[in-house]
Design a protein around this motif. Structure first.
Motif, short mmCIF file in Angstrom:
data_model
loop_
_atom_site.label_atom_id
_atom_site.label_comp_id
_atom_site.label_asym_id
_atom_site.label_seq_id
_atom_site.Cartn_x
_atom_site.Cartn_y
_atom_site.Cartn_z
N ALA A 1 48.74 38.84 51.39
CA ALA A 1 48.16 38.83 52.73
C ALA A 1 46.77 39.44 52.75
O ALA A 1 45.87 38.94 53.43
N ILE A 2 46.58 40.53 52.01
CA ILE A 2 45.28 41.21 52.06
C ILE A 2 44.37 40.80 50.91
O ILE A 2 43.17 41.10 50.94
N GLY A 3 44.91 40.13 49.88
CA GLY A 3 44.10 39.77 48.73
C GLY A 3 43.64 41.00 47.96
O GLY A 3 42.45 41.15 47.63
N ALA A 4 44.58 41.90 47.67
CA ALA A 4 44.25 43.15 46.98
C ALA A 4 43.69 42.87 45.59
O ALA A 4 44.26 42.08 44.83
N PRO A 5 42.57 43.50 45.22
CA PRO A 5 42.01 43.33 43.87
C PRO A 5 43.02 43.76 42.80
O PRO A 5 43.68 44.80 42.97
N PRO A 6 43.17 43.01 41.72
CA PRO A 6 44.16 43.34 40.70
C PRO A 6 44.03 44.75 40.13
O PRO A 6 45.04 45.44 39.92
N VAL A 7 42.80 45.21 39.90
CA VAL A 7 42.61 46.55 39.34
C VAL A 7 43.11 47.61 40.31
O VAL A 7 43.75 48.60 39.92
N SER A 8 42.85 47.42 41.61
CA SER A 8 43.31 48.40 42.60
C SER A 8 44.83 48.43 42.68
O SER A 8 45.43 49.49 42.90
N VAL A 9 45.47 47.27 42.48
CA VAL A 9 46.93 47.22 42.49
C VAL A 9 47.49 47.98 41.29
O VAL A 9 48.45 48.74 41.42
N LEU A 10 46.89 47.78 40.12
CA LEU A 10 47.34 48.50 38.94
C LEU A 10 47.18 50.00 39.14
O LEU A 10 48.10 50.78 38.83
N ILE A 11 46.02 50.43 39.64
CA ILE A 11 45.79 51.86 39.88
C ILE A 11 46.79 52.39 40.90
O ILE A 11 47.35 53.48 40.73
N PHE A 12 47.04 51.62 41.96
CA PHE A 12 47.99 52.05 42.97
C PHE A 12 49.39 52.23 42.37
O PHE A 12 50.07 53.22 42.65
N GLU A 13 49.82 51.30 41.57
CA GLU A 13 51.16 51.38 40.96
C GLU A 13 51.28 52.61 40.08
O GLU A 13 52.31 53.30 40.10
N GLY B 1 43.91 35.89 50.87
CA GLY B 1 43.94 37.21 51.48
C GLY B 1 42.75 37.53 52.36
O GLY B 1 41.69 36.88 52.32
N LEU B 2 42.94 38.57 53.17
CA LEU B 2 41.94 38.99 54.15
C LEU B 2 40.71 39.61 53.51
O LEU B 2 39.58 39.32 53.91
N LEU B 3 40.89 40.47 52.53
CA LEU B 3 39.75 41.21 51.96
C LEU B 3 38.71 40.29 51.34
O LEU B 3 37.50 40.50 51.56
N PRO B 4 39.08 39.26 50.56
CA PRO B 4 38.05 38.35 50.03
C PRO B 4 37.29 37.63 51.15
O PRO B 4 36.09 37.36 51.01
N MET B 5 37.97 37.35 52.25
CA MET B 5 37.31 36.67 53.37
C MET B 5 36.24 37.56 54.02
O MET B 5 35.25 37.06 54.56
N LEU B 6 36.43 38.87 53.97
CA LEU B 6 35.48 39.79 54.60
C LEU B 6 34.21 39.97 53.78
O LEU B 6 33.20 40.46 54.29
N GLY B 7 34.28 39.61 52.50
CA GLY B 7 33.10 39.72 51.64
C GLY B 7 32.64 41.15 51.40
O GLY B 7 31.43 41.41 51.26
N LEU B 8 33.56 42.08 51.34
CA LEU B 8 33.21 43.48 51.12
C LEU B 8 32.89 43.75 49.66
O LEU B 8 33.35 43.02 48.77
#
Length: 272
Positions: free
Chosen positions: A160-172, A84-91
Motif C-alpha cells: 500500500a505504501i510502496g516501502a523501499p526494500p532497504v527500509s523494510v530490511l532495516i525495520f525487520e 504504493g503511495l510513497l513512490p507516487m509522492l516523489g519524495l
C-alpha cells in the motif's frame, strides 16, 4: 532476488544482527538481571528456553517454505512495479525510508492491539503471553500462525505504501532487536529508563504488558517506538505491584504447562 547492503544479502544481515544481539543480551541478563524470579530458576528456565527457541525455529521454517523472501521480497516486488503511495509522492529516498519505517512501526503496534481485542486472534497470541517467565526468549515465542498472519499484514502495508526494500530490511532487523531488548530480564538505571521511554520501549515499560492483571496487559503494546501508546492512551508508567510481586503470564495457565513445547503449540486450539 534479495536486498543487499554493502554486498551482503538479507539472510546474512538478519542472522548476524540476531546472533550478536541475542548473545549480548543473554550475557547481560546473567550479569545485570532485572529480577531473580522462582520461575526463572535454572531447571525451568532451560525448559522455557528450549520451548521458546523451538517455536522460533518452527516459525522460521514455516515462513521460509510459504514466503521465502518474506517482507523484503514483497518490498522488492512493489518497488519493481512502482506500487504504493510513497513512490507516487516523489519524495527523496531517505525521506521515503524514514516514513516507511514509522508507518510500519505503527502497523505492528496496531496489529498487536487487534490480536488482543479480537477473540480469534487472541487465542493465537496468548501463546506469547502464557510464558510465566520474561526474558529475551519470550520475544521469540510467537505461534507460527501468528507469524504467518503478521507477514500477511506487513505485506499489505508494504504494498500500500510502496516501502523501499532497504527500509523494510532495516525495520525487520530493528524490530527483532527491539523486541528482544524490551522483553529482556535486564536492569536499567531508573534515569536511563526514563529517558529512553520517550523514544523506545524499555524492559520495565513492556514488562507491565506481560502482567497477569488484565487491565495491565491491555497497556504498553509497543515493540519499538513508544509514541503510539502515548498517542492512543494505552501507556502505563508503572504497575500497581512492585516488580518482584508482579505475576507474569496468564493466571489460568500456571507452571509448568507453558514451558512445554507441544502444550504451547496446541494452545490456540484448546477449549477454554
Amino acid at each position: 532476488m534479495t536486498v543487499e547492503i554493502l554486498g551482503f544479502g538479507e539472510p546474512i544481515w538478519r542472522l548476524t544482527f540476531f546472533a550478536t544481539l541475542f548473545l549480548s543480551l543473554a550475557a547481560l541478563e546473567l550479569l545485570h538481571p532485572r529480577l531473580e524470579r522462582p520461575e526463572l530458576m535454572r531447571a525451568l528456565k532451560a525448559r522455557r528456553w528450549f520451548t521458546n527457541l523451538s517455536i522460533l525455529v518452527l516459525s522460521s521454517l514455516m515462513l521460509r517454505m510459504i514466503f521465502p523472501a518474506a517482507a523484503t521480497g514483497v518490498a522488492l516486488y512493489a518497488d519493481a512495479h512502482g506500487y504504493g503511495l510513497l513512490p507516487m509522492l516523489g519524495l527523496p529516498p531517505f525521506v521515503s525510508g524514514i516514513l516507511a519505517f514509522v508507518i510500519l512501526d505503527f502497523a505492528i503496534w496496531l496489529e498487536h492491539v487487534i490480536f488482543h481485542k479480537v477473540p480469534l486472534f487472541w487465542r493465537i497470541h496468548r501463546v506469547h503471553h502464557a510464558d510465566t517467565g520474561l526474558d529475551l526468549t519470550t520475544a521469540l515465542r510467537f505461534h507460527p500462525l501468528e507469524i504467518l498472519l503478521s507477514v500477511l499484514w506487513k505485506s499489505v502495508v508494504i504494498l500500500a505504501i510502496g516501502a523501499p526494500p532497504v527500509s523494510v530490511l532495516i525495520f525487520e532487523i530493528v524490530l527483532n532487536g527491539a523486541a528482544m531488548f524490551n522483553h529482556a530480564n535486564l536492569k536499567l538505571p531508573a534515569r536511563i529508563d526514563g529517558m529512553l521511554r520517550h523514544l523506545i520501549v524499555t524492559p520495565d515499560m513492556h514488562s507491565i504488558h506481560h502482567s497477569a492483571e488484565p487491565d495491565e496487559t491491555d497497556t504498553n503494546y509497543g515493540f519499538n517506538l513508544s509514541i503510539w501508546d502515548r498517542l492512543f492512551s494505552t501507556y502505563r508508567e508503572r504497575s500497581r505491584r512492585a516488580p518482584e510481586a508482579m505475576q507474569i503470564g496468564l493466571s489460568q495457565y500456571p507452571n509448568p504447562s507453558p514451558a512445554r513445547l507441544f502444550w504451547s503449540l496446541v494452545l490456540p486450539f484448546r477449549r477454554e
